[in-house]
Design an enzyme around this catalytic site. Structure first.
Site, short mmCIF file in Angstrom:
data_model
loop_
_atom_site.label_atom_id
_atom_site.label_comp_id
_atom_site.label_asym_id
_atom_site.label_seq_id
_atom_site.Cartn_x
_atom_site.Cartn_y
_atom_site.Cartn_z
N THR A 138 57.95 28.36 66.39
CA THR A 138 59.21 27.80 66.90
C THR A 138 59.87 28.71 67.92
O THR A 138 59.70 29.93 67.87
CB THR A 138 60.18 27.59 65.70
OG1 THR A 138 61.49 27.33 66.20
CG2 THR A 138 60.26 28.81 64.81
N ASP A 139 60.67 28.11 68.80
CA ASP A 139 61.42 28.93 69.77
C ASP A 139 62.49 29.77 69.08
O ASP A 139 63.05 30.69 69.67
CB ASP A 139 62.03 28.06 70.88
CG ASP A 139 63.04 27.03 70.41
OD1 ASP A 139 63.31 26.94 69.20
OD2 ASP A 139 63.59 26.30 71.28
N GLU A 140 62.79 29.45 67.79
CA GLU A 140 63.83 30.22 67.09
C GLU A 140 63.42 31.66 66.84
O GLU A 140 64.26 32.49 66.52
CB GLU A 140 64.21 29.54 65.78
CG GLU A 140 64.71 28.12 66.00
CD GLU A 140 65.71 27.65 64.97
OE1 GLU A 140 66.07 28.42 64.08
OE2 GLU A 140 66.14 26.49 65.09
N TYR A 163 65.18 31.23 57.98
CA TYR A 163 64.10 30.35 58.47
C TYR A 163 63.33 31.02 59.61
O TYR A 163 62.10 31.15 59.55
CB TYR A 163 64.68 29.01 58.94
CG TYR A 163 63.71 28.23 59.82
CD1 TYR A 163 62.56 27.66 59.28
CD2 TYR A 163 63.94 28.09 61.19
CE1 TYR A 163 61.66 26.97 60.09
CE2 TYR A 163 63.05 27.40 62.00
CZ TYR A 163 61.91 26.85 61.45
OH TYR A 163 61.02 26.17 62.25
N LYS A 167 59.39 32.33 59.90
CA LYS A 167 58.43 31.83 60.90
C LYS A 167 57.89 32.99 61.76
O LYS A 167 56.71 33.00 62.12
CB LYS A 167 59.09 30.78 61.80
CG LYS A 167 59.46 29.49 61.10
CD LYS A 167 58.28 28.70 60.57
CE LYS A 167 57.40 28.12 61.64
NZ LYS A 167 56.31 27.29 61.06
P1 NAD Z 1 59.00 18.89 58.11
O1 NAD Z 1 59.96 19.60 57.22
O2 NAD Z 1 59.26 17.49 58.51
O3 NAD Z 1 57.54 18.90 57.44
C1 NAD Z 1 57.02 19.99 56.75
C2 NAD Z 1 55.83 19.49 55.93
O4 NAD Z 1 55.25 20.61 55.25
C3 NAD Z 1 56.22 18.47 54.86
O5 NAD Z 1 55.31 17.39 54.86
C4 NAD Z 1 56.12 19.26 53.56
O6 NAD Z 1 55.80 18.46 52.43
C5 NAD Z 1 55.01 20.23 53.90
N1 NAD Z 1 55.06 21.45 53.06
C6 NAD Z 1 56.13 22.24 52.80
N2 NAD Z 1 55.79 23.25 51.99
C7 NAD Z 1 54.46 23.11 51.75
C8 NAD Z 1 53.52 23.85 51.00
N3 NAD Z 1 53.88 24.96 50.31
N4 NAD Z 1 52.22 23.43 50.97
C9 NAD Z 1 51.85 22.31 51.63
N5 NAD Z 1 52.70 21.57 52.36
C10 NAD Z 1 54.00 21.96 52.41
O7 NAD Z 1 58.83 19.84 59.36
P2 NAD Z 1 58.60 19.49 60.90
O8 NAD Z 1 59.92 19.31 61.54
O9 NAD Z 1 57.57 18.45 61.03
O10 NAD Z 1 58.01 20.88 61.40
C11 NAD Z 1 56.62 21.13 61.31
C12 NAD Z 1 56.36 22.54 61.77
O11 NAD Z 1 56.82 22.70 63.10
C13 NAD Z 1 57.06 23.61 60.95
O12 NAD Z 1 56.19 24.69 60.81
C14 NAD Z 1 58.27 23.98 61.79
O13 NAD Z 1 58.63 25.31 61.56
C15 NAD Z 1 57.74 23.78 63.19
N6 NAD Z 1 58.69 23.40 64.21
C16 NAD Z 1 59.58 22.38 64.00
C17 NAD Z 1 60.43 21.99 65.02
C18 NAD Z 1 61.43 20.88 64.84
O14 NAD Z 1 62.34 20.76 65.67
N7 NAD Z 1 61.34 20.05 63.83
C19 NAD Z 1 60.38 22.65 66.26
C20 NAD Z 1 59.47 23.71 66.43
C21 NAD Z 1 58.62 24.06 65.40
O1 DAU Z 2 64.31 25.00 67.94
C1 DAU Z 2 63.29 24.65 67.06
C2 DAU Z 2 63.87 24.41 65.69
O2 DAU Z 2 64.66 23.24 65.83
C3 DAU Z 2 62.82 24.23 64.61
O3 DAU Z 2 62.11 25.42 64.45
C4 DAU Z 2 63.47 23.83 63.28
O4 DAU Z 2 62.47 23.53 62.33
C5 DAU Z 2 64.32 22.59 63.51
O5 DAU Z 2 65.03 22.28 62.32
C6 DAU Z 2 65.31 22.82 64.65
O6 DAU Z 2 66.27 23.83 64.25
P1 DAU Z 2 67.80 23.72 64.70
O7 DAU Z 2 68.62 24.53 63.79
O8 DAU Z 2 67.96 23.97 66.16
O9 DAU Z 2 68.01 22.14 64.47
P2 DAU Z 2 69.20 21.33 63.82
O10 DAU Z 2 68.92 19.90 64.09
O11 DAU Z 2 69.47 21.75 62.43
O12 DAU Z 2 70.43 21.79 64.71
C7 DAU Z 2 70.44 21.58 66.11
C8 DAU Z 2 71.81 21.99 66.66
O13 DAU Z 2 72.80 21.08 66.19
C9 DAU Z 2 72.26 23.37 66.20
O14 DAU Z 2 73.01 23.98 67.23
C10 DAU Z 2 73.17 23.07 65.01
C11 DAU Z 2 73.80 21.73 65.39
N1 DAU Z 2 74.10 20.83 64.26
C12 DAU Z 2 73.10 20.56 63.37
C13 DAU Z 2 73.33 19.74 62.29
C14 DAU Z 2 72.23 19.44 61.30
C15 DAU Z 2 75.36 20.27 64.11
O15 DAU Z 2 76.27 20.50 64.94
N2 DAU Z 2 75.59 19.46 63.05
C16 DAU Z 2 74.63 19.17 62.12
O16 DAU Z 2 74.92 18.41 61.16
#
Ligand code: NAD
Ligand code: DAU
Length: 356
Positions: A138-140, A163, A167
């Site tokens: 992730t970019d985080e 988190y 990562k």
């Molecule tokens: P998500 O939470 O929707 O899905 C995570 C999946 O992993 C779920 O299906 C869950 O059941 C499974 N899981 C969790 N713990 C597990 C374990 N111990 N063993 C097997 N399976 C397990 O997440 P997402 O948003 O699809 O993100 C997927 C990946 O991408 C993550 O690694 C996250 O860090 C990364 N990522 C997410 C975002 C975003 O904005 N959502 C952005 C950049 C990177």
């Molecule tokens: O940037 C990549 C990441 O993006 C991934 O690695 C994470 O898995 C994914 O959850 C996401 O993280 P963020 O913390 O950026 O996403 P979130 O949707 O939780 O929040 C996005 C922005 O919106 C952040 O500045 C917080 C704000 N926010 C979020 C929620 C849930 C609000 O203002 N209100 C909210 O209720």
């Protein structure tokens, strides 16, 4: 094959037998659906624990596909990881606890799954001499980035939440396995992803489902923190591109690259598309340690032939249309466990103190 893959904008040189860990989640399931839409493509085993965020309904449209099978299990289970590792030549690891706010309330599962779980998969890949290991990061991991700077892959990692620290720990292990054991590891660092099938705890699906129900949109603090928003299918294609063409030992940023948007701008876009009033916006207490800005330079991934296809306006129009149509998917989720999390996480703004 050529026709199907070029039609989807995917490279043809993908490994043949993939273990997709976390493939029942939001981005993992989009990746699986994308690869199984190819006429000829990899065989896919999804390994997923089905936590609160995993959902087999995300994979319903491929459940009878001849190149697909599902195994329910935990990536931390070394024996299971090793057994499945013996049957494939590549692991793509999406499995993680993925929500920053939950990591602040309770970091334990993040350390277990994101750090130990990744190690467990790396060991399986090492033992069975895999052709590739792709870690979805992730970019985080870069932490808060001052404007107008863009993060590049050689920047130091400065994660600031449980988190993002979990990562960063995971991807550092991956890169160490490349340096130490020569495992052909690649890492992707994706930006904030949105689209269909996203659990409604993240900003876009939370705000969309709240607006569709006429409920409050809880904006953290002043709503000024900015993120780079990437449509889920573009993220999934980026991961496939890096899987096929990335250089072992390298990390690749995957971001939209447009001007990042803040929380209030996301809320406004949702309200406009849903046709709901601005009065639904409710400022709530800020996230502790809230990173104010992420922004990526993705030219390294672009040099492999990847580029996002949808801008935020088109991606949001598709997303809102999907949530409008798929109440059957999200309504059951927004009960029980979700409501309990919502109550724990969201706090009204403190009343302003006396002025002197
Ligand atoms: P998500 O939470 O929707 O899905 C995570 C999946 O992993 C779920 O299906 C869950 O059941 C499974 N899981 C969790 N713990 C597990 C374990 N111990 N063993 C097997 N399976 C397990 O997440 P997402 O948003 O699809 O993100 C997927 C990946 O991408 C993550 O690694 C996250 O860090 C990364 N990522 C997410 C975002 C975003 O904005 N959502 C952005 C950049 C990177
Ligand atoms: O940037 C990549 C990441 O993006 C991934 O690695 C994470 O898995 C994914 O959850 C996401 O993280 P963020 O913390 O950026 O996403 P979130 O949707 O939780 O929040 C996005 C922005 O919106 C952040 O500045 C917080 C704000 N926010 C979020 C929620 C849930 C609000 O203002 N209100 C909210 O209720």
């Amino acid at each position: 094959m050529e026709g199907a893959s070029s039609q989807l904008g995917l490279p043809r040189d993908l490994p043949g037998r993939l273990l997709v860990a976390g493939g029942a989640g939001f981005i993992g399931s989009a990746f699986v659906r994308l690869l199984l839409a190819l006429d000829t493509g990899p065989e896919i085993t999804v390994l997923d624990k089905l936590t609160y965020a995993g959902n087999l309904r995300n994979l319903q449209e491929v459940e009878h596909h001849p190149r697909y099978r599902f195994v329910q299990g935990d990536i931390c289970d070394r024996e299971l990881a090793d057994r499945l590792g013996a049957e494939v030549d590549c692991i793509v690891n999406f499995a993680a606890e993925s929500h920053v706010d939950r990591s602040i309330l309770d970091p334990d599962a993040f350390i277990r799954t994101d750090v130990y779980g990744t190690y467990s998969l790396l060991e399986a890949a090492r033992r069975h001499h895999h052709r590739r290991f792709l870690q979805v990061s992730t970019d985080e991991v870069y932490g808060d980035v001052e404007a107008p700077q863009l993060s590049v892959e050689s920047d130091p990692l400065r994660p600031r939440s449980p988190y993002s620290a979990s990562k960063a720990g995971a991807e550092m292990q991956c890169l160490a396995y490349h340096a130490t054991y020569g495992l052909p590891v690649v890492v992707t660092r994706g930006s904030n992803t949105y689209g269909p099938f996203q659990y409604p705890e993240k900003i876009v699906p939370l705000f969309v489902t709240q607006a569709l129900d006429g409920g409050p949109l809880p904006v953290y603090g002043d709503g000024g923190a900015v993120r780079d928003y990437l449509y889920v299918d573009d993220h999934a294609r980026g991961i496939a591109t890096v899987l096929a063409r990335g250089e072992p030992g390298a990390a690749y940023n995957l971001g939209q690259g447009a001007e990042p948007l803040n929380g209030l701008q996301v809320a406004d876009s949702v309200l406009e598309l849903v046709g709901a009033p601005r009065e639904l916006i409710q400022h709530v207490q800020d996230r502790p340690g809230h990173d104010r800005r992420y922004a990526l330079d993705s030219s390294r991934a672009r040099s492999l032939g990847w580029a996002p296809e949808l801008d935020f306006t088109s991606g949001m129009a598709r997303t809102v249309a999907w949530y409008r149509q798929r109440r059957d998917w999200w309504e059951p989720i927004k009960s029980g466990e979700f409501l309990e999390f919502y109550r724990r996480n969201y706090r009204p703004l403190e009343p302003a103190g006396p002025t002197s």
